[in-house]
Design an enzyme around this catalytic site. Structure first.
Site, PDB file in Angstrom:
ATOM      1  N   PRO A  83      12.646  -8.611  10.310  1.00  0.00           N
ATOM      2  CA  PRO A  83      12.347  -7.719  11.433  1.00  0.00           C
ATOM      3  C   PRO A  83      10.987  -7.939  12.080  1.00  0.00           C
ATOM      4  O   PRO A  83      10.559  -7.128  12.903  1.00  0.00           O
ATOM      5  CB  PRO A  83      12.391  -6.347  10.770  1.00  0.00           C
ATOM      6  CG  PRO A  83      11.904  -6.595   9.384  1.00  0.00           C
ATOM      7  CD  PRO A  83      12.442  -7.951   9.000  1.00  0.00           C
ATOM      8  N   GLY A  84      10.283  -8.999  11.706  1.00  0.00           N
ATOM      9  CA  GLY A  84       9.057  -9.351  12.401  1.00  0.00           C
ATOM     10  C   GLY A  84       7.769  -9.096  11.656  1.00  0.00           C
ATOM     11  O   GLY A  84       6.683  -9.201  12.236  1.00  0.00           O
TER      12      GLY A  84
ATOM     13  N   ASP B 221      20.428 -19.654  16.282  1.00  0.00           N
ATOM     14  CA  ASP B 221      20.561 -20.188  14.930  1.00  0.00           C
ATOM     15  C   ASP B 221      19.433 -21.185  14.710  1.00  0.00           C
ATOM     16  O   ASP B 221      19.303 -22.165  15.450  1.00  0.00           O
ATOM     17  CB  ASP B 221      21.925 -20.876  14.794  1.00  0.00           C
ATOM     18  CG  ASP B 221      22.230 -21.310  13.373  1.00  0.00           C
ATOM     19  OD1 ASP B 221      21.284 -21.581  12.599  1.00  0.00           O
ATOM     20  OD2 ASP B 221      23.422 -21.387  13.035  1.00  0.00           O
TER      21      ASP B 221
ATOM     22  N   ASP C 193      15.907 -15.226  15.437  1.00  0.00           N
ATOM     23  CA  ASP C 193      16.831 -14.716  14.436  1.00  0.00           C
ATOM     24  C   ASP C 193      18.233 -14.907  14.982  1.00  0.00           C
ATOM     25  O   ASP C 193      18.454 -14.823  16.198  1.00  0.00           O
ATOM     26  CB  ASP C 193      16.576 -13.240  14.121  1.00  0.00           C
ATOM     27  CG  ASP C 193      17.266 -12.838  12.817  1.00  0.00           C
ATOM     28  OD1 ASP C 193      16.621 -12.948  11.756  1.00  0.00           O
ATOM     29  OD2 ASP C 193      18.445 -12.457  12.864  1.00  0.00           O
TER      30      ASP C 193
ATOM     31  N   ASP D 252      10.996 -18.664   6.475  1.00  0.00           N
ATOM     32  CA  ASP D 252      11.241 -17.717   5.385  1.00  0.00           C
ATOM     33  C   ASP D 252      12.753 -17.646   5.225  1.00  0.00           C
ATOM     34  O   ASP D 252      13.433 -16.875   5.895  1.00  0.00           O
ATOM     35  CB  ASP D 252      10.642 -16.351   5.727  1.00  0.00           C
ATOM     36  CG  ASP D 252      10.731 -15.384   4.568  1.00  0.00           C
ATOM     37  OD1 ASP D 252      10.319 -15.754   3.456  1.00  0.00           O
ATOM     38  OD2 ASP D 252      11.240 -14.267   4.762  1.00  0.00           O
TER      39      ASP D 252
ATOM     40  N   CYS E  98      11.961 -14.935  -0.978  1.00  0.00           N
ATOM     41  CA  CYS E  98      11.599 -13.785  -1.807  1.00  0.00           C
ATOM     42  C   CYS E  98      12.444 -13.786  -3.074  1.00  0.00           C
ATOM     43  O   CYS E  98      12.951 -12.750  -3.509  1.00  0.00           O
ATOM     44  CB  CYS E  98      11.753 -12.473  -1.034  1.00  0.00           C
ATOM     45  SG  CYS E  98      13.403 -12.156  -0.398  1.00  0.00           S
TER      46      CYS E  98
ATOM     47  N   CYS F  91      13.366 -17.567  10.885  1.00  0.00           N
ATOM     48  CA  CYS F  91      14.209 -16.461  10.394  1.00  0.00           C
ATOM     49  C   CYS F  91      13.331 -15.210  10.392  1.00  0.00           C
ATOM     50  O   CYS F  91      12.945 -14.715   9.341  1.00  0.00           O
ATOM     51  CB  CYS F  91      14.748 -16.770   9.005  1.00  0.00           C
ATOM     52  SG  CYS F  91      15.703 -18.304   8.920  1.00  0.00           S
ATOM     53  N   ALA F  92      13.034 -14.701  11.572  1.00  0.00           N
ATOM     54  CA  ALA F  92      11.868 -13.851  11.757  1.00  0.00           C
ATOM     55  C   ALA F  92      12.105 -12.356  11.565  1.00  0.00           C
ATOM     56  O   ALA F  92      11.153 -11.627  11.288  1.00  0.00           O
ATOM     57  CB  ALA F  92      11.287 -14.086  13.149  1.00  0.00           C
TER      58      ALA F  92
END
Length: 455
Positions: A265-266, A313, A286, A331, A384, A262-263
């Site tokens: 914005p990098g 996905d 993503d 993440d 997060c 789930c990268a």
């Protein structure tokens, strides 16, 4: 005619309220397009984030001052009242006359003579009554104090009080309302932190070292960083320091294969590339194609070549990635309760039902991730947020379903040397919960997992 800082703040607040826009994105767009001084940028920052942080408290006071219900006011006028009252209550360096007069000017432009009179009357009524108007005190009603005075959604306050002691909840809410610094990650493929700090000082900024990550710097949030040559040429990435710790915890090695599920914005993807000296083979996924473009843009700016960004996905990458990765970062999408200090608009978008939904999604992603990892490989699961359902309980459920995985101690690297003994004990067991009010970072959770067998 160029917008003043107050008018720009009003327009950003309107986009957040009416269009479900994100305050940080709208702010960045305005600062990139406008030519304004650092003083105006600082005022814009204070107004946008301050009004969003204190929204419940402001509405509580406004409800006492307005003759009609706030829901009946035109949105532009409600936002002007919030912004003007914020200056009167929380910004003691702004003269009361300036806050009132500028509010009335905006009401004339975005309303009419009648609404301008309403704004003038409400604000002057506050000035007359300010000595007797008060917000709920802690000793009177704890829940009201946390949800109104400290301005957090009531459902969130009740949830936190069920899961943490009252002092911890208060400190969490207080921390979320503090002015925030901006966190930068030095691109060590180009220069070291000391050199970046000196280059920023030459540009007129005042960077300070981060608290934990060796490449982290902090500086005032409103700084006009994105227009600098240093940013444009990839000397740094804007990234919260707690997020930086994920790549250190993963501890991927050069020449290894790395998946980031789930990268976008990098930030973490490019950090992994940085720590592996741009010598790993990194596939970053993503589900949204437009977000994949953000990963690619960050890689170009930072001069990173080891990342292949793809739209897919993460729950279904297909047989091409079966047991492909030596290291895997997940993440997971989460409730985001760890980042409400830096993203105050998020606190008003969340619902308690989101927690269970996102925990279920994380479970699906974890189940899929397990099969992408080679025997002996390392999976770092992170969020997060600070909810046990999405963090500790999610990991426990995964381990119960996949006995071939076990928690693995964190690597002994400088990024984790500054944590206290309790955190060190947790990291020795394979997990770390960063709490905003304890660590003065965004809230973040990490669990380091190893797949059984020989690699």
């Amino acid at each position: 005619m160029a917008k003043t800082a107050r008018e720009a703040a009003l327009c950003i607040l309107h986009a957040v309220a009416a269009e479900d826009a994100y305050a940080n994105i709208e702010m960045a767009k305005f600062l990139a397009a406008a030519s304004c001084s650092r003083q105006d940028a600082a005022l814009l920052n204070q107004l946008v984030y301050g009004v969003l942080q204190r929204q419940a408290a402001l509405d509580y006071l406004l409800a006492k001052l307005c003759a009609k219900p706030l829901a009946k006011l035109p949105l532009w006028i409600l936002l002007i009242l919030r912004m003007s009252l914020f200056q009167l209550v929380y910004m003691d360096k702004i003269p009361a006359s300036a806050a009132v007069n500028e509010g009335v000017k905006l009401a004339k432009k975005y309303g009419h003579a009648g609404t301008a009179g309403l704004v003038n009357g409400v604000l002057r009524s506050y000035l007359r009554q300010s000595e007797v108007l008060s917000l709920p005190a802690r000793e009177q009603n704890l829940e009201d104090y946390l949800s109104i005075t400290l301005s957090h959604p009531r459902w969130l306050v009740r949830y936190l009080l069920r899961n943490y002691d009252a002092d911890a909840v208060e400190h969490y809410c207080l921390y979320n309302n503090q002015a925030r610094s901006l966190s930068l990650r030095t691109n060590t493929l180009q220069m070291q932190r000391k050199a970046l700090a000196e280059a920023l000082r030459i540009e007129g900024f005042t960077p300070q070292p981060g608290l934990f990550a060796p490449e982290a710097l902090r500086l005032p949030r409103a700084s006009m960083l994105f227009a600098t040559k240093l940013f444009q040429e990839g000397a740094f990435q804007v990234q919260d320091e707690s997020s930086m710790l994920a790549a250190h915890a993963l501890d991927a090695q050069p020449s290894s294969r790395v998946l980031d599920l789930c990268a976008a914005p990098g930030g973490k993807t490019t950090h992994i590339a940085q720590l592996t000296n741009d010598a790993a083979e990194i596939h970053a996924f993503d589900i949204h194609p437009h977000k994949v473009a953000l990963i690619e843009e960050n890689c170009r700016r930072l001069g990173i070549h080891s990342v292949q960004a793809l739209a897919a996905d993460g729950r279904n990458l297909g047989p091409s990635h079966h047991e492909w990765a030596d290291y895997l970062l997940l993440d997971a999408p989460c409730s985001g309760l760890g980042v409400l200090g830096g993203r105050p608009d998020l606190r008003w978008r969340k619902q308690e039902s989101d927690i269970a939904k996102l925990a279920a999604l994380a479970a699906e992603l974890l189940a899929a991730a397990a099969d992408y990892l080679r025997p002996g490989g390392i999976l770092l699961f992170s969020t997060c947020t600070i909810t046990r359902e999405e963090n500790q309980q999610a990991v426990a459920r995964f381990l119960a379903a996949r006995p071939d995985f076990s928690l693995q101690a964190f690597p002994e690297v400088p990024a984790f040397a500054g944590f206290d003994a309790a955190d060190a004990a947790n990291m020795a067991q394979g997990f770390l919960q960063i709490l905003p009010h304890k660590h003065h970072l965004d809230g973040f959770f990490m669990a380091r997992l190893r797949k059984g067998g020989q690699q």
